[in-house]
Motif scaffolding. Structure first.
Motif, short mmCIF file in Angstrom:
data_model
loop_
_atom_site.label_atom_id
_atom_site.label_comp_id
_atom_site.label_asym_id
_atom_site.label_seq_id
_atom_site.Cartn_x
_atom_site.Cartn_y
_atom_site.Cartn_z
N CYS A 1 -5.07 -6.89 -3.60
CA CYS A 1 -5.86 -5.78 -3.04
C CYS A 1 -6.92 -6.31 -2.10
CB CYS A 1 -6.50 -4.97 -4.17
SG CYS A 1 -5.31 -4.15 -5.25
N ARG B 1 -7.60 -4.57 1.16
CA ARG B 1 -8.23 -3.41 1.80
C ARG B 1 -8.49 -2.28 0.82
NH1 ARG B 1 -6.99 -3.29 7.36
NH2 ARG B 1 -8.33 -1.46 7.42
N LEU B 2 -7.80 -2.28 -0.30
CA LEU B 2 -7.90 -1.16 -1.24
C LEU B 2 -9.28 -0.97 -1.88
CD1 LEU B 2 -4.53 -0.85 -3.18
CD2 LEU B 2 -5.79 0.96 -2.04
N ILE C 1 -11.24 1.42 0.18
CA ILE C 1 -10.55 2.72 0.17
C ILE C 1 -10.78 3.40 -1.17
CG2 ILE C 1 -8.29 3.83 0.25
CD1 ILE C 1 -7.42 1.54 2.16
N TRP C 2 -10.65 2.62 -2.24
CA TRP C 2 -10.79 3.19 -3.57
C TRP C 2 -12.19 3.73 -3.81
CZ3 TRP C 2 -6.81 4.35 -6.44
CH2 TRP C 2 -7.05 4.83 -7.72
N GLU D 1 -0.30 -3.00 -1.38
CA GLU D 1 -0.59 -3.45 -0.03
C GLU D 1 0.52 -4.40 0.42
OE1 GLU D 1 -4.39 -4.92 1.14
OE2 GLU D 1 -5.46 -3.70 -0.31
N LEU E 1 -2.50 0.49 7.94
CA LEU E 1 -3.94 0.23 7.94
C LEU E 1 -4.36 -0.61 9.14
CD1 LEU E 1 -4.57 -0.54 4.14
CD2 LEU E 1 -5.03 1.60 5.38
N LEU F 1 -0.15 0.26 3.22
CA LEU F 1 0.19 0.62 1.85
C LEU F 1 1.64 1.08 1.79
CD1 LEU F 1 -3.03 2.62 0.87
CD2 LEU F 1 -2.51 0.21 0.45
N ALA G 1 -6.99 6.67 2.67
CA ALA G 1 -6.61 5.41 3.30
C ALA G 1 -6.40 5.57 4.79
CB ALA G 1 -5.34 4.85 2.64
#
Length: 295
Positions: free
Chosen positions: A103, A105-106, A109-110, A149, A165, A271, A288
């Motif tokens: 993870c 970039r998550l 985003i999360w 991802e 992304l 994603l 996202a």
């Protein structure tokens, strides 16, 4: 939860007429009068005075009317609260992770998704389990995990959904001992006589474009691998090969250093998910998409 006969009482009191109240409630006057009569019989009081000009509340009816309005509002509020609670039942999004699909970039985003959809939770699923093979990495998509991802690869992820992304530069990674390690940006001429490692043909149209350019130059030997794993990274480090890798993967092997490349080749990164994702996954993908780099 709420006696609909109270609707008939409230409407008749507001309109001063059974027939007008019936039209507002989309029922017949006879049906409305029957509901009022049943309510009066149940309560044991006379709610309305009937006259040729319409109806008017009795003293007891005025008391019932005020309470009926309050009961109706309380019932509506109760149903609204119950629906909101139901919509906030925790929904789990399972995120697959591995060496390449960690993870990156998550987290950002999360964090944004949690503010907008607090009912959604994230669970981490390691993808290095024996059941998930390298040749068929997405056999468990939608069963064991919901998204991950990764790169947009032509063959491995065919038929999957993809939310872009960024477009990641494909750049050379070298051992610190490599003769070219001191050069921050490599050129095609620098690669003359070098052993270059790439995804096998057909795995990615974006890597294939780079392959065509390298083979067209004819100055280096291109070695194909079906997938990138730690063995590939380690082999390139030990044997001082040039591994072309997405820049986002620069954190995979500590002894391989990413360099710039004179020609720009990119591969979509984002994603990977089911073509028809669940509601919780769709909500996360909606957030996202706001984090995607401009194309």
């Amino acid at each position: 939860m709420y006696n609909k006969q109270l609707d008939a009482l409230i409407a008749a009191a507001d309109d001063g007429s059974f027939s007008k109240a019936a039209r507002r409630l989309f029922i017949s006057p006879a049906a409305l009068i029957q509901q009022v009569n049943l309510l009066e019989a149940h309560l044991g009081i006379t709610v309305f005075q009937r006259t040729p000009r319409g109806v008017a509340l009795t003293s007891a009816g005025e008391s019932i009317y005020r309470d009926a309005v309050e009961i109706r509002n309380l019932a509506r509020d109760a149903v609204g609260r119950a629906k909101r609670v139901q919509s906030q039942v925790t929904q789990l999004v399972r995120v697959g992770t591995s060496l390449q699909t960690k993870c990156r970039r998550l987290p950002a985003i999360w964090e944004a998704a949690m503010r907008r959809f607090p009912q959604i939770e994230m669970g981490i699923v390691p993808l290095d389990a024996p059941r998930i093979t390298r040749e068929h990495p997405l056999e468990e998509l939608g069963k064991v995990f919901d998204l991950m991802e990764g790169l947009l690869l032509s063959t491995s992820y065919a038929g999957c959904g993809f939310t872009r992304l960024s477009d990641e530069p494909i750049v050379p990674a070298l051992s610190a001992r490599h003769p070219l390690a001191e050069r921050p940006v490599l050129t095609m001429d620098d690669l003359a006589g070098q052993q270059v490692v790439l995804f096998r043909p057909g795995a990615s149209e974006h890597f294939d474009a780079l392959r065509d350019a390298l083979e067209g130059c004819g100055a280096c030997a291109v070695e194909s691998v079906p997938f990138y794993d730690m063995d590939v990274f380690t082999s390139c480090e030990i044997e001082e090969k040039v591994l072309f890798t997405p820049a986002v993967w620069q954190d995979i092997h500590p002894s391989l250093v990413v360099h710039g490349f004179e020609q720009r080749f990119t591969v979509p990164y984002g994603l990977i998910h089911e073509p028809q994702p669940s509601g919780a996954v769709r909500a996360l993908l909606e957030v996202a998409a706001e984090f995607a780099d401009a194309e």
